[in-house]
Motif scaffolding. Structure first.
Motif, PDB file in Angstrom:
ATOM      1  N   LEU A  49     -20.830 -36.360  34.389  1.00  0.00           N
ATOM      2  CA  LEU A  49     -19.546 -36.800  33.851  1.00  0.00           C
ATOM      3  C   LEU A  49     -19.092 -35.787  32.811  1.00  0.00           C
ATOM      4  O   LEU A  49     -19.848 -35.448  31.895  1.00  0.00           O
ATOM      5  CB  LEU A  49     -19.673 -38.178  33.194  1.00  0.00           C
ATOM      6  CG  LEU A  49     -20.266 -39.286  34.054  1.00  0.00           C
ATOM      7  CD1 LEU A  49     -20.525 -40.521  33.219  1.00  0.00           C
ATOM      8  CD2 LEU A  49     -19.346 -39.610  35.201  1.00  0.00           C
ATOM      9  N   LEU A  50     -17.878 -35.302  32.958  1.00  0.00           N
ATOM     10  CA  LEU A  50     -17.283 -34.377  31.998  1.00  0.00           C
ATOM     11  C   LEU A  50     -15.930 -34.931  31.600  1.00  0.00           C
ATOM     12  O   LEU A  50     -15.166 -35.377  32.455  1.00  0.00           O
ATOM     13  CB  LEU A  50     -17.102 -32.990  32.607  1.00  0.00           C
ATOM     14  CG  LEU A  50     -18.365 -32.238  32.982  1.00  0.00           C
ATOM     15  CD1 LEU A  50     -18.034 -31.024  33.837  1.00  0.00           C
ATOM     16  CD2 LEU A  50     -19.110 -31.814  31.737  1.00  0.00           C
ATOM     17  N   ALA A  51     -15.616 -34.890  30.314  1.00  0.00           N
ATOM     18  CA  ALA A  51     -14.323 -35.339  29.828  1.00  0.00           C
ATOM     19  C   ALA A  51     -13.929 -34.475  28.646  1.00  0.00           C
ATOM     20  O   ALA A  51     -14.787 -33.949  27.930  1.00  0.00           O
ATOM     21  CB  ALA A  51     -14.384 -36.809  29.422  1.00  0.00           C
ATOM     22  N   GLY A  54      -7.814 -31.051  28.864  1.00  0.00           N
ATOM     23  CA  GLY A  54      -7.599 -30.204  30.037  1.00  0.00           C
ATOM     24  C   GLY A  54      -8.408 -30.578  31.251  1.00  0.00           C
ATOM     25  O   GLY A  54      -8.244 -29.982  32.315  1.00  0.00           O
ATOM     26  N   ILE A  55      -9.290 -31.563  31.137  1.00  0.00           N
ATOM     27  CA  ILE A  55     -10.085 -32.016  32.281  1.00  0.00           C
ATOM     28  C   ILE A  55      -9.413 -33.255  32.848  1.00  0.00           C
ATOM     29  O   ILE A  55      -9.289 -34.265  32.162  1.00  0.00           O
ATOM     30  CB  ILE A  55     -11.545 -32.328  31.884  1.00  0.00           C
ATOM     31  CG1 ILE A  55     -12.227 -31.070  31.368  1.00  0.00           C
ATOM     32  CG2 ILE A  55     -12.304 -32.925  33.062  1.00  0.00           C
ATOM     33  CD1 ILE A  55     -13.633 -31.293  30.856  1.00  0.00           C
ATOM     34  N   ARG A  56      -8.962 -33.159  34.095  1.00  0.00           N
ATOM     35  CA  ARG A  56      -8.263 -34.306  34.674  1.00  0.00           C
ATOM     36  C   ARG A  56      -9.255 -35.352  35.168  1.00  0.00           C
ATOM     37  O   ARG A  56     -10.386 -35.025  35.558  1.00  0.00           O
ATOM     38  CB  ARG A  56      -7.320 -33.864  35.781  1.00  0.00           C
ATOM     39  CG  ARG A  56      -7.997 -33.409  37.039  1.00  0.00           C
ATOM     40  CD  ARG A  56      -6.959 -32.979  38.078  1.00  0.00           C
ATOM     41  NE  ARG A  56      -7.659 -32.589  39.281  1.00  0.00           N
ATOM     42  CZ  ARG A  56      -7.363 -33.031  40.485  1.00  0.00           C
ATOM     43  NH1 ARG A  56      -6.354 -33.835  40.655  1.00  0.00           N
ATOM     44  NH2 ARG A  56      -8.047 -32.645  41.533  1.00  0.00           N
ATOM     45  N   GLU A  57      -8.821 -36.593  35.160  1.00  0.00           N
ATOM     46  CA  GLU A  57      -9.658 -37.687  35.652  1.00  0.00           C
ATOM     47  C   GLU A  57      -9.705 -37.625  37.165  1.00  0.00           C
ATOM     48  O   GLU A  57      -8.663 -37.599  37.828  1.00  0.00           O
ATOM     49  CB  GLU A  57      -9.080 -39.020  35.199  1.00  0.00           C
ATOM     50  CG  GLU A  57      -9.968 -40.189  35.517  1.00  0.00           C
ATOM     51  CD  GLU A  57      -9.456 -41.480  34.933  1.00  0.00           C
ATOM     52  OE1 GLU A  57      -9.635 -42.517  35.591  1.00  0.00           O
ATOM     53  OE2 GLU A  57      -8.879 -41.466  33.835  1.00  0.00           O
ATOM     54  N   ALA A  91     -14.526 -24.864  36.270  1.00  0.00           N
ATOM     55  CA  ALA A  91     -13.377 -25.220  35.433  1.00  0.00           C
ATOM     56  C   ALA A  91     -12.085 -25.331  36.247  1.00  0.00           C
ATOM     57  O   ALA A  91     -11.298 -26.251  35.995  1.00  0.00           O
ATOM     58  CB  ALA A  91     -13.229 -24.237  34.282  1.00  0.00           C
ATOM     59  N   PRO A  92     -11.816 -24.441  37.221  1.00  0.00           N
ATOM     60  CA  PRO A  92     -10.590 -24.610  38.010  1.00  0.00           C
ATOM     61  C   PRO A  92     -10.538 -25.966  38.737  1.00  0.00           C
ATOM     62  O   PRO A  92      -9.475 -26.570  38.849  1.00  0.00           O
ATOM     63  CB  PRO A  92     -10.643 -23.449  39.000  1.00  0.00           C
ATOM     64  CG  PRO A  92     -11.455 -22.402  38.310  1.00  0.00           C
ATOM     65  CD  PRO A  92     -12.495 -23.182  37.547  1.00  0.00           C
ATOM     66  N   LEU A  93     -11.673 -26.453  39.176  1.00  0.00           N
ATOM     67  CA  LEU A  93     -11.746 -27.763  39.815  1.00  0.00           C
ATOM     68  C   LEU A  93     -11.424 -28.865  38.800  1.00  0.00           C
ATOM     69  O   LEU A  93     -10.662 -29.783  39.076  1.00  0.00           O
ATOM     70  CB  LEU A  93     -13.141 -27.972  40.423  1.00  0.00           C
ATOM     71  CG  LEU A  93     -13.435 -29.314  41.055  1.00  0.00           C
ATOM     72  CD1 LEU A  93     -12.593 -29.529  42.303  1.00  0.00           C
ATOM     73  CD2 LEU A  93     -14.916 -29.419  41.396  1.00  0.00           C
ATOM     74  N   LEU A  94     -11.986 -28.757  37.603  1.00  0.00           N
ATOM     75  CA  LEU A  94     -11.772 -29.777  36.580  1.00  0.00           C
ATOM     76  C   LEU A  94     -10.329 -29.797  36.086  1.00  0.00           C
ATOM     77  O   LEU A  94      -9.816 -30.841  35.695  1.00  0.00           O
ATOM     78  CB  LEU A  94     -12.719 -29.544  35.402  1.00  0.00           C
ATOM     79  CG  LEU A  94     -14.210 -29.607  35.737  1.00  0.00           C
ATOM     80  CD1 LEU A  94     -15.036 -29.322  34.502  1.00  0.00           C
ATOM     81  CD2 LEU A  94     -14.573 -30.948  36.333  1.00  0.00           C
ATOM     82  N   ARG A  95      -9.678 -28.642  36.104  1.00  0.00           N
ATOM     83  CA  ARG A  95      -8.285 -28.562  35.660  1.00  0.00           C
ATOM     84  C   ARG A  95      -7.301 -28.932  36.768  1.00  0.00           C
ATOM     85  O   ARG A  95      -6.097 -29.001  36.539  1.00  0.00           O
ATOM     86  CB  ARG A  95      -7.976 -27.149  35.170  1.00  0.00           C
ATOM     87  CG  ARG A  95      -8.689 -26.778  33.882  1.00  0.00           C
ATOM     88  CD  ARG A  95      -8.182 -25.466  33.321  1.00  0.00           C
ATOM     89  NE  ARG A  95      -8.452 -24.350  34.201  1.00  0.00           N
ATOM     90  CZ  ARG A  95      -9.392 -23.423  33.997  1.00  0.00           C
ATOM     91  NH1 ARG A  95     -10.162 -23.497  32.936  1.00  0.00           N
ATOM     92  NH2 ARG A  95      -9.550 -22.444  34.854  1.00  0.00           N
TER      93      ARG A  95
END
Length: 125
Positions: A49-51, A54-57, A91-95
Motif C-alpha cells: 500500500l502506497l499513499a 501525487g499517488i492516485r487511488e 512512479a509513472p503507474l502510481l501517478r
C-alpha cells in the motif's frame, strides 16, 4: 485510520505512507504451517500500500515485485537512483501515467531446512 490521522495532524500533504511485508504465511493452505517451507502464492503475495501526494487511488492490475519499491520511493521523493539498483520505478503507474505494471517475469527464491538447495519460482502475469 493512519491516513485520517495524518490529515487531522495537517501533514498529509507532505507525507508518504508505505505498508508492505517481506512474506506471507502458510496457514495450512498447502498442508503446511508457518513460513519458509515452500513458494506457494500465500507466501509470495503480500500487501503493498502506497499513499501520498501525487499517488492516485487505485488497485494495480497484475503483480509487481518488491525490487521496484526503493526506486519507486526514490523517484517519488525526487532522490537520485543508484546505478546498482536492479528495480525500476513504478512512479509513472502510481501517478496514472501508465495503466499497468511492466509485463515482466517476477523471480522469487527461498531456503528451507527441508532441502539443501534454494527453491526458485517465476511468476508470469
Amino acid at each position: 485510520r493512519v491516513l485520517d490521522a495524518l490529515e487531522d495532524q495537517g501533514v498529509a500533504d507532505n507525507t508518504y505512507f508505505c505498508f508492505t511485508s517481506d512474506h506471507g504465511e502458510e496457514l495450512w493452505d498447502p498442508g503446511q504451517w508457518g513460513n519458509g517451507q515452500a513458494l506457494y502464492e500465500e507466501q509470495l503475495r503480500v500487501p503493498l500500500l502506497l499513499a501520498g501526494p501525487g499517488i492516485r487511488e487505485q488497485v494495480v492490475p497484475g503483480p509487481v515485485t518488491a525490487i521496484h519499491l526503493v526506486p519507486t520511493l526514490a523517484e517519488i521523493l525526487n532522490l537520485p537512483a543508484a546505478a546498482t539498483w536492479k528495480g525500476k520505478s513504478l512512479a509513472p503507474l502510481l501517478r496514472g501515467e501508465v495503466d499497468r505494471p511492466p509485463a515482466e517475469p517476477i523471480f522469487a527464491q527461498g531456503t528451507t531446512n527441508k532441502t539443501e538447495t534454494p527453491m526458485h519460482t517465476v511468476i508470469l502475469g
